[in-house]
Design an enzyme around this catalytic site. Structure first.
Site, short mmCIF file in Angstrom:
data_model
loop_
_atom_site.label_atom_id
_atom_site.label_comp_id
_atom_site.label_asym_id
_atom_site.label_seq_id
_atom_site.Cartn_x
_atom_site.Cartn_y
_atom_site.Cartn_z
N ARG A 196 -14.24 5.09 3.98
CA ARG A 196 -14.84 6.34 4.51
C ARG A 196 -13.96 7.28 5.17
NH1 ARG A 196 -19.57 7.26 8.94
NH2 ARG A 196 -20.47 9.16 8.05
N HIS A 248 -13.46 11.21 4.09
CA HIS A 248 -13.54 12.31 5.13
C HIS A 248 -11.99 13.22 5.47
CE1 HIS A 248 -17.19 11.29 7.62
NE2 HIS A 248 -17.48 10.88 6.24
N ASN A 262 -18.37 12.17 12.35
CA ASN A 262 -17.37 11.46 12.54
C ASN A 262 -17.77 10.50 13.56
OD1 ASN A 262 -14.69 10.41 13.93
ND2 ASN A 262 -15.66 11.65 15.62
N HIS A 309 -20.49 3.70 -1.46
CA HIS A 309 -21.70 3.03 -0.58
C HIS A 309 -22.07 1.87 -1.20
CE1 HIS A 309 -23.17 7.33 1.08
NE2 HIS A 309 -21.80 7.00 1.32
C1 HEM Z 1 -21.46 12.09 -1.85
C2 HEM Z 1 -21.89 12.43 -0.50
C3 HEM Z 1 -21.87 11.20 0.61
C4 HEM Z 1 -22.77 11.36 1.69
C5 HEM Z 1 -23.79 12.49 1.91
C6 HEM Z 1 -22.51 10.29 2.51
C7 HEM Z 1 -22.99 10.02 3.75
C8 HEM Z 1 -22.74 8.92 4.56
C9 HEM Z 1 -23.53 8.44 5.71
C10 HEM Z 1 -24.65 9.38 6.44
C11 HEM Z 1 -22.88 7.60 5.89
C12 HEM Z 1 -23.58 6.53 7.31
C13 HEM Z 1 -23.19 7.16 8.73
C14 HEM Z 1 -24.12 6.48 9.53
O1 HEM Z 1 -25.03 6.57 9.74
O2 HEM Z 1 -23.33 5.81 10.38
C15 HEM Z 1 -22.13 6.83 5.03
C16 HEM Z 1 -21.21 5.70 5.19
C17 HEM Z 1 -20.24 5.15 4.44
N1 HEM Z 1 -19.76 6.32 3.36
FE1 HEM Z 1 -20.50 7.81 2.83
N2 HEM Z 1 -21.31 9.82 2.04
C18 HEM Z 1 -20.97 10.30 0.75
C19 HEM Z 1 -19.84 9.83 -0.10
C20 HEM Z 1 -19.02 8.93 0.13
C21 HEM Z 1 -17.76 8.70 -0.38
C22 HEM Z 1 -17.25 9.47 -1.65
C23 HEM Z 1 -17.14 7.62 0.01
C24 HEM Z 1 -15.98 6.79 -0.48
C25 HEM Z 1 -15.59 6.81 -1.59
C26 HEM Z 1 -18.05 6.97 1.13
C27 HEM Z 1 -17.98 5.83 1.95
C28 HEM Z 1 -18.80 5.43 2.63
C29 HEM Z 1 -18.69 4.14 3.43
C30 HEM Z 1 -17.77 2.96 3.04
C31 HEM Z 1 -19.62 4.20 4.44
C32 HEM Z 1 -19.84 2.82 5.28
C33 HEM Z 1 -19.00 3.22 6.57
C34 HEM Z 1 -19.14 2.02 7.44
O3 HEM Z 1 -19.71 1.07 7.36
O4 HEM Z 1 -18.37 2.25 8.63
N3 HEM Z 1 -19.17 8.09 1.42
N4 HEM Z 1 -21.91 8.03 4.31
C1 LIG Z 2 -16.53 13.11 20.55
C2 LIG Z 2 -16.27 11.49 20.04
O1 LIG Z 2 -16.83 10.82 20.08
N1 LIG Z 2 -15.34 11.46 19.02
C3 LIG Z 2 -14.83 10.41 18.48
C4 LIG Z 2 -14.70 10.35 17.05
O2 LIG Z 2 -14.58 9.09 16.58
C5 LIG Z 2 -13.32 8.45 16.92
C6 LIG Z 2 -13.58 7.00 16.27
O3 LIG Z 2 -14.67 6.63 16.36
C7 LIG Z 2 -13.37 8.42 18.53
O4 LIG Z 2 -12.21 7.92 18.82
C8 LIG Z 2 -13.52 9.53 19.04
O5 LIG Z 2 -13.76 9.40 20.26
#
Ligand code: HEM
Ligand SMILES: CC(=O)N[C@H]1CO[C@H](CO)[C@@H](O)[C@@H]1O
Ligand SMILES: *[C@@H]1O[C@H](CO)[C@@H](O)[C@H](O)[C@H]1NC(C)=O
Ligand SMILES: *[C@@H]1O[C@H](CO)[C@@H](O)[C@H](O)[C@H]1NC(C)=O
Length: 352
Positions: free
Chosen positions: A73, A77, A105, A206
């Site tokens: 992710r 980003h 973030n 995802h």
């Molecule tokens: C297409 C639009 C996308 C949207 C709207 C989106 C949105 C999100 C959101 C809302 C989360 C969860 C955040 C949370 O609630 O903690 C998430 C997690 C994640 N996203 Fe996306 N995402 C997108 C595209 C992508 C892409 C392109 C990738 C990588 C190729 C990606 C990889 C991931 C991964 C691996 C997680 C899990 C992170 C974790 O477990 O720490 N996402 N995404």
């Molecule tokens: C303001 C804030 O919480 N920033 C955080 C953004 O994410 C990184 C990694 O999780 C943190 O190190 C920052 O403190």
């Protein structure tokens, strides 16, 4: 996760790692390289680069495969906001908040930043300060995919680290929102040169990782999204008893830690977690692409690798632009105005 469940998933994972990568050994379609990047950039000056990354991550994921999702992710980003310049890695400072302070973030895993800096440490010890944090992040994302059972693919290298933060506004503007429809997402990624197939393929990221209740409870309360399976909704309501309650759940209920095509099977069963996921199957344009990936994992792997390479080339700095950071979380010590000026001019000359 209970220890027996994680043991079983480890077994499953290692059998996948041993057995499933053959599909991608033939020549892969790759997008044309952006100027300044190359497939062999560090081949002579840091020949062990990719081995160092893969070996260390294999060790990290043995303890916690969830870190793979965090690393994947972060690369996404980084690249979608102000290009793949390592800006997401910069910790906020007196000069203003960075990407890390913007809401999307807040749910990046802190451990992922530590892992990237540890990789940087190992690489710079072996090769000197010649590999950028943005290249390291791209390699870490690729290995997160591969070591979770997904495709292996080559990563063009030669990125340089940026000197500036992306602002909070730029971060919000450039990262897709979980509440978006497929139509909105298609329009939003089109501005970066991605088509509907790219969109569906990269959304397959995802297939691993977790999300917070705040990212999907608007689909449950006050009214349940009609495009959500009943049993799935009931289970999500148990995890998140109210709008934005505290809690997390997996993004892919079938194989939450395996990089496979089951995410698309989830969507076909109306078990996608975010609106932005599920609408890919509701929308007439993207629906057939979802189906094609659900029934053909090889096709998904090919398209995913192709689109990830594209992500990794977004607005990169190359040549003498930017710098190679000594510490991924901060810029190198500010140089004099003259030095900066000279570097910038060289950068321009180099780009001709
Ligand atoms: C297409 C639009 C996308 C949207 C709207 C989106 C949105 C999100 C959101 C809302 C989360 C969860 C955040 C949370 O609630 O903690 C998430 C997690 C994640 N996203 Fe996306 N995402 C997108 C595209 C992508 C892409 C392109 C990738 C990588 C190729 C990606 C990889 C991931 C991964 C691996 C997680 C899990 C992170 C974790 O477990 O720490 N996402 N995404
Ligand atoms: C303001 C804030 O919480 N920033 C955080 C953004 O994410 C990184 C990694 O999780 C943190 O190190 C920052 O403190
Ligand atoms: C979530 O947790 C935080 C910190 O523990 C707490 O302040 C907040 O009230 C909780 N929110 C909900 C909706 O439970
Ligand atoms: C699946 O996709 C691959 C890669 O594009 C293709 O070569 C193969 O023929 C497809 N398999 C089926 C059963 O359609």
């Amino acid at each position: 996760m209970t220890s027996s469940a994680s043991f079983i998933s480890l077994l499953f994972l290692s059998s996948l790692i041993l057995g499933s990568h053959l599909s991608l050994t033939r020549a892969q379609p790759t997008p044309p390289l952006v100027g300044g990047l190359s497939w062999t950039f560090h081949r002579t000056n840091c020949p062990n680069l990719e081995t160092i990354v893969r070996d260390y991550l294999r060790q990290v994921f043995r303890d916690d495969i969830g870190q793979a999702a965090g690393l994947l992710r972060i690369h996404f980003h980084d690249c979608f906001v102000q290009g793949c310049d390592g800006s997401v890695l910069l910790a906020g400072s007196a000069s203003g908040p960075g990407e890390q302070e913007a809401p999307p973030n807040l749910t990046l895993r802190p451990q992922a930043f530590t892992i990237i800096n540890e990789l940087r440490n190992r690489i710079h010890r072996a090769c000197g300060q010649i590999v950028s944090c943005s290249d390291i992040t791209a390699l870490a994302a690729r290995d997160s995919v591969f070591l979770s059972g997904g495709p292996d693919y080559r990563v063009p290298l030669g990125r340089r680290d940026g000197l500036t933060f992306a602002t909070r506004d730029a971060t919000l503007e450039n990262l897709p929102f979980f509440g978006s429809t497929a139509r909105e997402l298609i329009a939003s990624v089109a501005t970066k040169g991605f088509d509907a197939t790219d969109l569906v393929a990269i959304s397959g990221g995802h297939t691993i990782g977790r999300g917070n209740c705040g990212s999907f409870t608007a689909r449950l309360y006050p009214n349940q999204d009609v495009n959500m399976d009943q049993t799935y909704a009931k289970n999500l309501k148990r995890i998140c008893p109210a709008l934005n309650s505290n809690g997390t759940t997996v993004l892919d209920i079938r194989t939450p830690n395996i990089f496979d095509n089951r995410y698309y099977v989830d969507l076909m069963n109306r078990q996608g977690l975010f609106m932005s996921d599920q609408d890919l199957y509701t929308d007439r344009t993207t629906r057939p692409i979802v189906t094609s990936f659900a029934i053909n994992q090889t096709l998904f792997y090919e398209r995913f690798a192709f689109s990830m390479i594209k992500i990794g080339m977004l607005d990169v700095l190359t040549g003498t632009q930017g710098e190679v950071r000594a510490d991924c979380s901060r810029r190198n010590a500010a140089r004099t105005y003259v030095t900066t000026l000279v570097d910038d001019q060289e950068g321009e000359i180099a780009s001709f």
